[in-house]
Write an enzyme that holds these catalytic residues in place. Sequence first.
Site, PDB file in Angstrom:
ATOM      1  N   ILE A  53      16.329  50.196  45.143  1.00 53.30           N
ATOM      2  CA  ILE A  53      16.027  49.184  44.115  1.00 53.30           C
ATOM      3  C   ILE A  53      17.255  48.328  43.806  1.00 53.30           C
ATOM      4  O   ILE A  53      17.188  47.413  42.999  1.00 53.30           O
ATOM      5  CB  ILE A  53      15.516  49.842  42.819  1.00 53.30           C
ATOM      6  CG1 ILE A  53      16.559  50.810  42.249  1.00 53.30           C
ATOM      7  CG2 ILE A  53      14.198  50.542  43.068  1.00 53.30           C
ATOM      8  CD1 ILE A  53      16.177  51.370  40.891  1.00 53.30           C
ATOM      9  N   GLY A  54      18.382  48.624  44.442  1.00 57.24           N
ATOM     10  CA  GLY A  54      19.590  47.839  44.242  1.00 57.24           C
ATOM     11  C   GLY A  54      20.648  48.215  45.239  1.00 57.24           C
ATOM     12  O   GLY A  54      20.668  49.331  45.766  1.00 57.24           O
TER      13      GLY A  54
ATOM     14  N   GLY B  66      24.961  47.186  46.274  1.00 59.10           N
ATOM     15  CA  GLY B  66      26.176  46.443  45.974  1.00 59.10           C
ATOM     16  C   GLY B  66      27.318  46.898  46.839  1.00 59.10           C
ATOM     17  O   GLY B  66      27.146  47.625  47.828  1.00 59.10           O
ATOM     18  N   GLY B  67      28.530  46.476  46.454  1.00 60.04           N
ATOM     19  CA  GLY B  67      29.704  46.765  47.264  1.00 60.04           C
ATOM     20  C   GLY B  67      30.104  48.226  47.253  1.00 60.04           C
ATOM     21  O   GLY B  67      30.867  48.669  48.109  1.00 60.04           O
TER      22      GLY B  67
ATOM     23  N   GLY C 293      27.703  50.914  46.861  1.00 57.21           N
ATOM     24  CA  GLY C 293      26.663  51.849  47.234  1.00 57.21           C
ATOM     25  C   GLY C 293      25.276  51.319  47.000  1.00 57.21           C
ATOM     26  O   GLY C 293      25.070  50.124  46.763  1.00 57.21           O
TER      27      GLY C 293
ATOM     28  N   VAL D 118      21.329  51.950  45.111  1.00 57.19           N
ATOM     29  CA  VAL D 118      20.667  52.529  43.942  1.00 57.19           C
ATOM     30  C   VAL D 118      19.215  52.824  44.290  1.00 57.19           C
ATOM     31  O   VAL D 118      18.500  51.966  44.821  1.00 57.19           O
ATOM     32  CB  VAL D 118      20.744  51.582  42.726  1.00 57.19           C
ATOM     33  CG1 VAL D 118      20.069  52.222  41.517  1.00 57.19           C
ATOM     34  CG2 VAL D 118      22.190  51.244  42.404  1.00 57.19           C
TER      35      VAL D 118
ATOM     36  N   LYS E  38      22.611  56.241  41.750  1.00 56.71           N
ATOM     37  CA  LYS E  38      23.513  55.392  42.518  1.00 56.71           C
ATOM     38  C   LYS E  38      24.281  56.259  43.506  1.00 56.71           C
ATOM     39  O   LYS E  38      25.033  57.159  43.116  1.00 56.71           O
ATOM     40  CB  LYS E  38      24.474  54.660  41.583  1.00 56.71           C
ATOM     41  CG  LYS E  38      25.394  53.684  42.294  1.00 56.71           C
ATOM     42  CD  LYS E  38      26.224  52.904  41.283  1.00 56.71           C
ATOM     43  CE  LYS E  38      27.090  51.866  41.952  1.00 56.71           C
ATOM     44  NZ  LYS E  38      27.875  51.078  40.970  1.00 56.71           N
TER      45      LYS E  38
ATOM     46  N   ASP F 118      34.177  43.705  35.071  1.00 53.31           N
ATOM     47  CA  ASP F 118      33.214  43.178  36.042  1.00 53.31           C
ATOM     48  C   ASP F 118      31.919  42.777  35.342  1.00 53.31           C
ATOM     49  O   ASP F 118      30.819  43.099  35.797  1.00 53.31           O
ATOM     50  CB  ASP F 118      32.933  44.212  37.136  1.00 53.31           C
ATOM     51  CG  ASP F 118      32.357  43.573  38.407  1.00 53.31           C
ATOM     52  OD1 ASP F 118      32.505  42.336  38.558  1.00 53.31           O
ATOM     53  OD2 ASP F 118      31.786  44.293  39.233  1.00 53.31           O
TER      54      ASP F 118
END
Length: 807
Positions: free
Chosen positions: A501-502, A504-505, A507, A509, A522, A619
């Site tokens: 479902i997600g 990023g840099g 890992g 999710v 995550k 961030d």
Amino acid sequence: MLVLGGCFLLRAVACRAQTYDYPTANLTTAWTNSPSLRNQASYGDGSIARAILLRINTDGYGPSFAFGFFCINRVSSSSSPASPCTSFLLAVAVVHCDSSGAFVTGPGTGILPEVIWSANRGRPVGENATLHLAPYGDLFLLEADGGPLVWSTGTARRSVAGMNMTSAGNLVLFDGDNAAVWQSFDHPTDTMVPGQRLKRGARDGLAADVSTTNRSESRLRLAVTSNGLVAFVDASPPQPYYELINPNASSAVNDDDSGSYVVFTSGSLALVRSSGDRPVQLVSLPQVRSLQAPQYMRLDADGHLRLYKWGSKRTDGWAVISDVFRGLEPCDYPTVCGSYGVCTNQQCSCPTAAGDYFRPVNDREPGLGCSPVTPISCSYTQDHQLLTLSHTNSFSGQLSEPSFDKISDESCMRMCLKNCSCKMAIFHYGSDRSEGSCFIQSEVFSLRAHQPDQARPYNSTVHLKVRPVAESGHKSVASKKLVAIISSISSVIVFASVVAIGEGGFGTVFKGKIEDEHVAVKRLDRLSPERTEFLAEVETIGNINHRNLVKLMGYCVGKSHSFLVFEFMPNGSLDTWIFEKDRLDLSLDWKTRLQIITDVARGLEYIHSGSREKIAHLDIKPQNILLDEQHNAKISDFGLAKTIDRKRSWVMSRMQGTPGYMAPECWLTRKISDKADVYSFGVVVMEIICGRRIVDESRSENTLYLMRVLQLCAESDRLFDIVDTQAKDMRLHAAEVLQTIRLAMWCLQRDSNERPSMSTVVNVLDGAAEVQADLDFKFDYTSSPARAEALISDIPWTTSMFTRSEP
């Protein structure tokens, strides 16, 4: 002099001119807030008046009463171009008319409409809002295009025959016998005019505006009692600061006096205790001498009750001729120094010797008050202490009945510490501290210090509840309860699907479930070589708990992967709602956008000043702001977060963050502070309001960089041009939108020392503080790609000094 309104300007003649007013209206009539109304005027400061009813005074010209739509611009200074005036009140106002019935306006005349009553003070409307006088007798206001109901008189089926603007300034709905069914005089806001009555009861009195630029209702009140008038703060319990009392009346409250009222006449405020009684003067006032010199009385935002009079010359405008609360000193007013502020000889400061507990809301404006360094919370009652301020009292010294009587100072302190809602205890005593009166207060307004040698009927000590800032390294109960490291995360979590479902840099999710609760898992694809650093970071995240931070539920460290388990946020990340709204047919109205902005601000305020350790997130961006089912926002992803010793304002760190959201000092000096989050917050606010990315490569070079567009619009005083055009309700809340843009601009100041703290940001959003003036508009750090490239090339980039988060 400029005259607007569609009427001919008559030559001066000796005889009285014909009256061109229109004070009445019939049922089944509607009016649209637009220049098409019968009488419109635009003033030199950008204010706008549009009349529905007009009652010219009996001289046939000069100050008169109008009912209609009024947009009063109190933001722009005379030296700068007027901001667009887009937020209208449906109101009764004093306007200056010529003998043709047209409003007189123009630069230099000083003749602005003065609102004396408004129907929608807390909910202004925009262009094309409509007012309806329905055939069944209700008068109601709708937002543009037949939008939601804003206000109504509630007079349906009550035999209303028409509407009238009286010569006294009273808007009346009348029946077939010309008797009043509803009248504005019975629903006062912050102002009275001669002939108006205030009835007994707190809600039938006056309520001041929040500020000169925010006409929403504040908690400063003026109410009628059986014996006169009382000014107070609407708190629990109410905190009075002035009383106008009939010296001949009994102090006892009598139920037979429920019909008592105070009337404002020419020359006095007078009390009438019951029908048929003669008025008893409470205070004498200057009399009204002429129709050309009218008066009004207002409970102003600072708590003063002032009497205003129109000057003898047209250019004089309105002037204060009396402060009705006679005998009060500046320190006697409840908001003179803001919350927790101490007023000493008309000077404001934070509680003395309390540097570890309180700090100014704004160093440059001490009158805005102070805020606790560590917020008081019922979750940490074991940490609560009391800070004692001798020779100090509440703002006016007038308090309600004591919470406890005939007890000692020590007992009073214990009562406050035992009471979770107590924020302050005030102890009054004579010569013996072992017996006095204890007042438990759930809120703290301005305090007043007095000299020990001053003659006073009693001594007074204030005990402020505080929570010390925890020393670095302190372990909380929450960290002990954190889910322990487990050998196999799959034995606890049932994965809902194999679809991520997600991503990023750091890992991927996944959505999972623990028992009946959905969670977000995550998976970190790589583990920091310093395992202890990873565990310390996890403990830091687990040590904080706030409604606007995504909750960490557990973690697992494996040989090749590590896992973090968070609460699941069903509406995903904010970037989807503002950057992909067209593709996915998503939309956020202004109320939701403002709530998201406020939620993020509160979350940042907590990690900066409310948690045991000061944490910089480093961030903040829409991808790291998650939304629950009701679109409440929570900050996530503390992978780059740094703890900062509260004894220092910054730490040196490798460069980290997401390009576009990073504060300039992060990549120019590598000094990291919480002000870096303030800058990132400003960027996110602009993206939410504008509905676009900070860098949008689909746009032309002139509009590629959002900061460049903001700078140009700010310099040309056209801030509203930058607002998301697809959000139709933005214009209805233009004043609030522009205020929020200015707040973002404050957060985007190049010099980190010029940015506000997140506590100040929250106060501005709550209406308790104002945005700093004279902001630097040079937000554009990438005025050309070449300049950006040159700036970046000047920095000695190495892998060890820079951690880049995926945009």
